[in-house]
Design a protein around this motif. Structure first.
Motif, mmCIF file in Angstrom:
data_model
loop_
_atom_site.group_PDB
_atom_site.id
_atom_site.type_symbol
_atom_site.label_atom_id
_atom_site.label_comp_id
_atom_site.label_asym_id
_atom_site.label_seq_id
_atom_site.Cartn_x
_atom_site.Cartn_y
_atom_site.Cartn_z
ATOM 1 N N GLY A 1 30.414 2.040 1.856
ATOM 2 C CA GLY A 1 31.550 1.737 0.991
ATOM 3 C C GLY A 1 32.292 0.457 1.349
ATOM 4 N N GLN A 2 32.250 -0.532 0.454
ATOM 5 C CA GLN A 2 32.975 -1.798 0.565
ATOM 6 C C GLN A 2 32.601 -2.578 1.831
ATOM 7 N N ALA A 3 31.433 -2.326 2.394
ATOM 8 C CA ALA A 3 31.017 -3.025 3.608
ATOM 9 C C ALA A 3 30.766 -4.504 3.326
ATOM 10 N N ASP A 4 31.078 -5.332 4.299
ATOM 11 C CA ASP A 4 30.765 -6.758 4.182
ATOM 12 C C ASP A 4 29.262 -6.987 4.245
ATOM 13 N N VAL A 5 28.581 -6.239 5.125
ATOM 14 C CA VAL A 5 27.123 -6.259 5.193
ATOM 15 C C VAL A 5 26.625 -4.820 5.230
ATOM 16 N N TYR A 6 25.681 -4.512 4.357
ATOM 17 C CA TYR A 6 25.016 -3.212 4.337
ATOM 18 C C TYR A 6 23.578 -3.441 4.758
ATOM 19 N N LEU A 7 23.246 -3.054 5.981
ATOM 20 C CA LEU A 7 21.923 -3.234 6.571
ATOM 21 C C LEU A 7 21.134 -1.963 6.297
ATOM 22 N N ALA A 8 20.238 -2.039 5.325
ATOM 23 C CA ALA A 8 19.651 -0.827 4.757
ATOM 24 C C ALA A 8 18.142 -0.789 4.931
ATOM 25 N N GLU A 9 17.662 0.348 5.432
ATOM 26 C CA GLU A 9 16.215 0.562 5.521
ATOM 27 C C GLU A 9 15.595 0.504 4.138
ATOM 28 N N ALA A 10 14.505 -0.268 4.030
ATOM 29 C CA ALA A 10 13.808 -0.442 2.748
ATOM 30 C C ALA A 10 12.324 -0.607 3.035
ATOM 31 N N THR A 11 11.720 0.454 3.545
ATOM 32 C CA THR A 11 10.331 0.380 3.992
ATOM 33 C C THR A 11 9.404 -0.050 2.863
ATOM 34 N N VAL B 1 21.425 -6.397 3.149
ATOM 35 C CA VAL B 1 20.345 -6.927 3.986
ATOM 36 C C VAL B 1 19.298 -5.834 4.134
ATOM 37 N N LEU B 2 18.107 -6.091 3.638
ATOM 38 C CA LEU B 2 17.013 -5.122 3.649
ATOM 39 C C LEU B 2 16.272 -5.205 4.984
ATOM 40 N N THR B 3 16.019 -4.064 5.592
ATOM 41 C CA THR B 3 15.329 -4.056 6.874
ATOM 42 C C THR B 3 14.266 -2.967 6.903
ATOM 43 N N HIS B 4 13.445 -2.979 8.001
ATOM 44 C CA HIS B 4 12.402 -1.980 8.204
ATOM 45 C C HIS B 4 11.290 -2.103 7.169
ATOM 46 N N LEU B 5 11.056 -3.315 6.653
ATOM 47 C CA LEU B 5 9.940 -3.522 5.730
ATOM 48 C C LEU B 5 8.624 -3.233 6.446
ATOM 49 N N TRP B 6 7.678 -2.686 5.706
ATOM 50 C CA TRP B 6 6.371 -2.367 6.283
ATOM 51 C C TRP B 6 5.706 -3.647 6.767
#
Length: 243
Positions: A165-175, A207-212
């Motif tokens: 919620g309202q984060a400046d950066v959302y670092l999200a797993e997106a395998t 920010v998308l992370t944990h890409l295969w």
């Protein structure tokens, strides 16, 4: 608050890359989040091991915590071992990695704590239980009027909107870019799902992370961008963001 990405591969580090690892700094306090495979050499290019002030681990899979072992070795076996390093993780998550050495070798090099809501240096930490194959903690760090939200690895959950919620950066797993295979659908996420959460939660930068390993950035960026109109990046090593 500054975020430096050390790596963002899921499962194993692709050639020349590293798994999940993020250095978060504020007012001279340094928190290492998820020291996954191959992250320590990248960290040591930025800061000596003894200058890490705390470690946060989202869950016990080795692509998120394996390099805790060499980090503790670097501190315990150096010429001037520093004070015990506070390490925060879900209960039992680090049993395997801490068992790699005799207890006597690392004795006094760390202090293990259950990850929970509270203060870590200048950071306010909130912790969210999120679905994965093993217990996983979403982490929300706030300091100096800025907020970083990090999912660890997670399947779909209503708690993600509150985490982000309202984060400046959302670092999200997106395998996966678009669709998670059926057997993993309760436990992992896609870039499209991350984009949907980012839009609902009103984040500033996804920010998308944990890409295969081996996947290129474009499909993930396009899938997330179809749901989220804000800024979207991929967590490649060397990315630095000042929140």
């Amino acid at each position: 608050m500054r975020l430096t990405v050390l790596g963002g591969c899921g499962a194993w580090p692709a050639a020349g890359e590293a798994c999940s690892g993020y250095l978060v700094e504020h007012e001279g306090f340094r928190v290492l989040v998820d020291p996954g495979y191959a992250t320590l050499p990248r960290l040591l290019e930025i800061v000596p091991a003894e200058q890490i002030d705390a470690v946060l681990v989202s869950h016990g899979h080795p692509d998120h915590c394996a390099d805790l072992n060499p980090l503790l070795r670097a501190r315990a076996l150096g010429d001037r071992p520093p004070a015990a390093l506070p390490v925060y993780a879900p209960p039992g998550a680090l049993d395997a990695v801490l068992a790699l050495d005799k207890a006597s070798m690392l004795a006094g090099s760390f202090r293990l704590n259950e990850v929970a809501d509270g203060e870590v240096g200048p950071f306010r930490l909130r912790v969210f239980d999120l679905p994965h194959h093993v217990p996983n903690s979403g982490l929300r760090l706030s300091a100096g009027g800025a907020t970083l939200a990090y999912t660890g690895d997670t399947g779909p959950s209503p708690a993600l909107v509150e985490l982000a919620g309202q984060a400046d950066v959302y670092l999200a797993e997106a395998t996966y870019p678009e669709t998670v295979p059926e057997e993993d659908a309760p436990y992992l996420s896609s870039a499209r799902q991350a984009g949907t959460v980012a839009a609902t939660a009103g984040v500033a930068h996804l920010v998308l992370t944990h890409l295969w390993p081996g996947h290129t950035d474009r499909p993930a960026l396009e899938a997330a961008g179809a749901q989220f109109a804000g800024k979207v990046s991929v967590s490649r090593a060397g990315l630095v963001l000042d929140l």
